[in-house]
Scaffold this active site. Structure first.
Site, PDB file in Angstrom:
ATOM      1  CG  HIS A 166      -1.955  -0.953   1.352  1.00 40.95           C
ATOM      2  ND1 HIS A 166      -2.109  -1.805   2.429  1.00 40.95           N
ATOM      3  CD2 HIS A 166      -2.970  -1.225   0.505  1.00 40.95           C
ATOM      4  CE1 HIS A 166      -3.177  -2.571   2.232  1.00 40.95           C
ATOM      5  NE2 HIS A 166      -3.712  -2.236   1.065  1.00 40.95           N
ATOM      6  CB  CYS A 253      -2.943  -1.827   8.593  1.00 43.80           C
ATOM      7  SG  CYS A 253      -1.751  -2.826   9.412  1.00 43.80           S
TER       8      CYS A 253
HETATM    9  C1  CIR Z   1      -3.751  -7.863   3.153  1.00 41.92           C
HETATM   10  O1  CIR Z   1      -2.973  -8.332   2.323  1.00 41.92           O
HETATM   11  O2  CIR Z   1      -4.762  -7.241   2.825  1.00 41.92           O
HETATM   12  C2  CIR Z   1      -3.451  -8.071   4.612  1.00 41.92           C
HETATM   13  N1  CIR Z   1      -2.815  -9.340   4.796  1.00 41.92           N
HETATM   14  C3  CIR Z   1      -2.590  -6.968   5.167  1.00 41.92           C
HETATM   15  C4  CIR Z   1      -3.257  -5.636   5.134  1.00 41.92           C
HETATM   16  C5  CIR Z   1      -2.437  -4.558   5.774  1.00 41.92           C
HETATM   17  N2  CIR Z   1      -3.121  -3.322   5.663  1.00 41.92           N
HETATM   18  C6  CIR Z   1      -2.540  -2.141   5.674  1.00 41.92           C
HETATM   19  O3  CIR Z   1      -1.333  -2.052   5.748  1.00 41.92           O
HETATM   20  N3  CIR Z   1      -3.297  -1.077   5.550  1.00 41.92           N
END
Ligand code: CIR
Length: 260
Positions: A166, A253
């Protein structure tokens, strides 16, 4: 960023027992110690409380492995919130409980198909939204977002990201007008006019920091970059998120910060 007397609610969600089945894009799957990840998440919530946030914790979702990463489900602004349509189909049902919760705090807008966007791709600084054009976020969602946020007085810029999940894996806010950045993953020219602190070259994943009340909640795994932040006078509160990192998560996150 926050002015004296402003209060924040941090929306979090308990770790799902199915976190081991999380989405992974840039990492190889490693076993996640469930007891430890729960403990680390609790410590993260304690850090939020110590930073004067009231934590509003949502119950865990047994069948939604990534649901602890609430940031991706909404874009919370002072005037409204936008419920996202996450790029990974497995994550789309996560928005239900978050929108139920957020509707008591904000007027809600929604991203509709074929738009996809993850909250981790949205960095808001001084009423400007920087949108990461990652594998999770598409131009249709940008068009929809423009309709919601331009009337609210926001500016917007699309920023390509390469090599990370991201935008906020590559750049995040660490003080008023100051960003922490990994220039290998995002072009610094998009942030002209802001001060930039580079991550230590040996700590690629170090650019994700959570700024609350002039303190940065920051992963313990990046001591060299931490030193760079402190040298610039930034107050850092460390938290161990090693198990969440195996699920490709970090500190922004795991919460949605709502000014109240
Ligand atoms: C994903 O791949 O969507 C999750 N395993 C990790 C999401 C992490 N989100 C973020 O950094 N905003």
């Amino acid at each position: 960023m926050d002015k004296l007397g402003e209060k924040f609610i941090a929306i979090t969600r308990k770790v799902s027992p199915s976190i081991q089945r999380c989405e992974l894009t840039h990492l190889r799957r490693e076993p996640i110690d469930f007891e430890l990840v729960v403990k680390q998440h609790e410590q993260y919530e304690t850090c939020l409380k110590e930073s004067d946030c009231k934590v509003h914790q949502l119950p865990y979702e047994p069948d939604l492995p990534d649901s602890v990463f609430v940031e991706d489900t909404a874009i919370v602004l002072d005037e409204a919130a936008v419920i996202t349509r996450p790029g990974a189909p497995s994550r789309r049902p996560e928005t239900r409980a978050v929108s139920e919760c957020l509707k008591s705090y904000r007027t809600l807008y929604r991203i509709n198909p074929p738009g996809t966007i993850d909250g981790g791709d949205v960095l808001c600084v001084n009423h400007k939204l920087y949108i990461g054009m990652s594998g999770r976020t598409n131009p249709d969602s940008v068009e929809q977002l423009i309709q919601c946020v331009i009337p609210l007085g926001y500016d917007m810029a699309c920023v390509p990201v390469h090599g990370c999940l991201h935008l906020k894996s590559a750049v995040s806010q660490v003080a008023d007008d100051t960003l922490l950045i990994n220039r290998n993953w995002v072009d610094a020219r998009f942030f002209a006019g802001l001060n930039l602190i580079d991550v230590d070259p040996s700590e690629s994943f170090a650019a994700n920091a959570l700024l609350i009340h002039q303190t940065v909640i920051y992963p313990m795994a990046f001591p060299k970059t931490r030193r760079r932040l402190e040298e610039k006078g930034i107050r850092v509160k460390e938290v161990d998120v090693s198990e969440l990192a195996k699920a490709e998560g970090a500190v922004t996150c795991c919460s949605l910060i709502v000014k109240v």
